[in-house]
Design a protein around this motif. Structure first.
Motif, PDB file in Angstrom:
ATOM      1  N   MET A   1       0.837  -1.197   0.000  1.00 58.72           N
ATOM      2  CA  MET A   1       0.000   0.000   0.000  1.00 58.72           C
ATOM      3  C   MET A   1       0.877   1.255   0.000  1.00 58.72           C
ATOM      4  O   MET A   1       1.849   1.323   0.714  1.00 58.72           O
ATOM      5  N   GLU A  30      -7.505   6.584   5.322  1.00 64.33           N
ATOM      6  CA  GLU A  30      -7.494   5.300   6.015  1.00 64.33           C
ATOM      7  C   GLU A  30      -6.919   5.474   7.409  1.00 64.33           C
ATOM      8  O   GLU A  30      -5.906   6.159   7.596  1.00 64.33           O
ATOM      9  N   LEU A  31      -7.588   4.857   8.378  1.00 60.48           N
ATOM     10  CA  LEU A  31      -7.109   4.921   9.756  1.00 60.48           C
ATOM     11  C   LEU A  31      -6.072   3.820   9.953  1.00 60.48           C
ATOM     12  O   LEU A  31      -6.375   2.651   9.771  1.00 60.48           O
ATOM     13  N   ILE A  32      -4.848   4.209  10.284  1.00 63.32           N
ATOM     14  CA  ILE A  32      -3.780   3.215  10.471  1.00 63.32           C
ATOM     15  C   ILE A  32      -3.078   3.484  11.808  1.00 63.32           C
ATOM     16  O   ILE A  32      -3.238   4.558  12.386  1.00 63.32           O
ATOM     17  N   PRO A  33      -2.296   2.545  12.300  1.00 64.55           N
ATOM     18  CA  PRO A  33      -1.533   2.817  13.523  1.00 64.55           C
ATOM     19  C   PRO A  33      -0.459   3.866  13.213  1.00 64.55           C
ATOM     20  O   PRO A  33       0.088   3.872  12.122  1.00 64.55           O
ATOM     21  N   PHE A  44      -3.507   6.242  16.692  1.00 66.84           N
ATOM     22  CA  PHE A  44      -4.142   6.232  15.373  1.00 66.84           C
ATOM     23  C   PHE A  44      -3.696   7.437  14.552  1.00 66.84           C
ATOM     24  O   PHE A  44      -3.485   8.531  15.088  1.00 66.84           O
ATOM     25  N   PHE A  47      -4.128   8.231   6.969  1.00 65.71           N
ATOM     26  CA  PHE A  47      -3.264   8.416   5.818  1.00 65.71           C
ATOM     27  C   PHE A  47      -4.031   8.470   4.514  1.00 65.71           C
ATOM     28  O   PHE A  47      -5.116   7.909   4.393  1.00 65.71           O
ATOM     29  N   LYS A  80      10.744   4.246   4.358  1.00 71.30           N
ATOM     30  CA  LYS A  80       9.889   5.420   4.405  1.00 71.30           C
ATOM     31  C   LYS A  80      10.538   6.492   5.262  1.00 71.30           C
ATOM     32  O   LYS A  80      11.051   6.192   6.334  1.00 71.30           O
TER      33      LYS A  80
END
Lengths: 86, 203
Positions: A1, A30-33, A44, A47, A80
């Motif tokens: 992703m 999108e809710l990601i850690p 949370f 992104f 990243k």
């Protein structure tokens, strides 16, 4: 992703509330850690892709959604790197 | 004169780096390189060919692989890009994860669902992926049309994770035709994996 930027928040309530608003506004977020290299009050993070970064910023202001920071994600050699832009 | 390079125990691209150093020094006409894995053999062989060094013989003795080569001419310069000689990461996936609910824990359903979604996303980012994930009861909803977790689960399948979804549960919720990712499984398969050799983590 692939993600091009992320938004951090002060609490999970802020993050979930913002996600709901963005979903209602049909934004592809999108809710990601929260990624490990970023120190944040909240686990949370939202992104989204680079193409909509300006629209996202406008929406945050317009809806008076509180957030902690916006970071740009740069990809190099499979790693990243995060750069705070707001 | 013969030169011996023992590159056993070294991971890529180190065997290639050692070979390159030896070629640069060039005080020999025969070369023997010992490696202990196939990736290193392939990488060293490829490098030697590129450097126009003749491979005369490759012998395998137990776990050790001996590569014999002869320099035809002095190697002047050798272009070297470490990315060209990667060590393929052995595809070794880890544990079995058993998910019997579409949310993590109890207290708040909303938070539980967000946590589950975030957990499945995080699995896609981990170096060691689960060997398999098994879904039961409301957990099966995570594998069906419209669920935000589907994309992450598809990505896990691409990385070699097996996804087993309880067929009885899909039927109970009336969503059998909505399955987007994973294969329909049954209690025998699921029980078999729970009692199998891979470690099991229940979420």
């Amino acid at each position: 992703m692939k993600a091009d930027f992320i938004i951090t928040f002060l609490s999970s309530h802020h993050a979930i509330k913002a996600e709901k608003s963005f979903m209602t506004g049909k934004f592809a977020v999108e809710l990601i850690p929260t990624p490990r290299p970023i120190s944040s009050e909240c686990g949370f993070t939202l992104f989204a892709k680079n193409e909509i970064v300006e629209k996202i910023k406008d929406f945050l202001k317009q809806k008076k959604l509180s957030f902690a920071g916006i970071y740009k994600i740069e990809y190099s050699n499979g790693e990243k790197r995060y750069e705070k832009i707001d | 004169m013969k030169k011996l390079i023992d590159a056993c125990g070294l991971s890529c691209p180190q065997p290639v780096v050692q070979t390159m150093k030896a070629l640069k020094e060039g005080d020999f006409d025969e070369l023997e390189i010992i490696v202990d894995n196939v990736a290193a053999r392939e990488n060293v062989s490829r490098f030697l060919k590129k450097a126009e060094v003749e491979i005369t013989k490759i012998e395998e003795a137990g776990k050790k692989i001996h590569i014999f080569a002869r320099t035809v001419k002095k190697v002047e310069s050798t272009d070297f890009d470490a990315n060209e000689y990667p060590c393929p990461v052995p595809q070794k996936n880890g544990k079995t994860i058993f998910i019997a609910k579409d949310a993590i824990g109890s207290g708040s359903e909303e938070l539980g669902q967000k946590l589950m979604k975030a957990f499945l996303f995080t699995l896609t980012e981990m170096e060691t992926k689960p060997a398999r994930i098994m879904f039961m009861n409301s957990g099966v909803k995570l594998c069906t049309e419209g669920n935000a977790a589907v994309q992450n689960l598809k990505s896990l399948v691409e990385s070699g994770t097996e996804i087993l979804v309880c067929g009885t549960c899909l039927d109970y919720f009336g969503i059998s035709d909505k399955l987007e990712v994973g294969i329909i499984s049954n209690m025998y398969d699921i029980a078999g994996h729970l009692l199998g050799d891979d470690g099991v983590v229940k979420i």
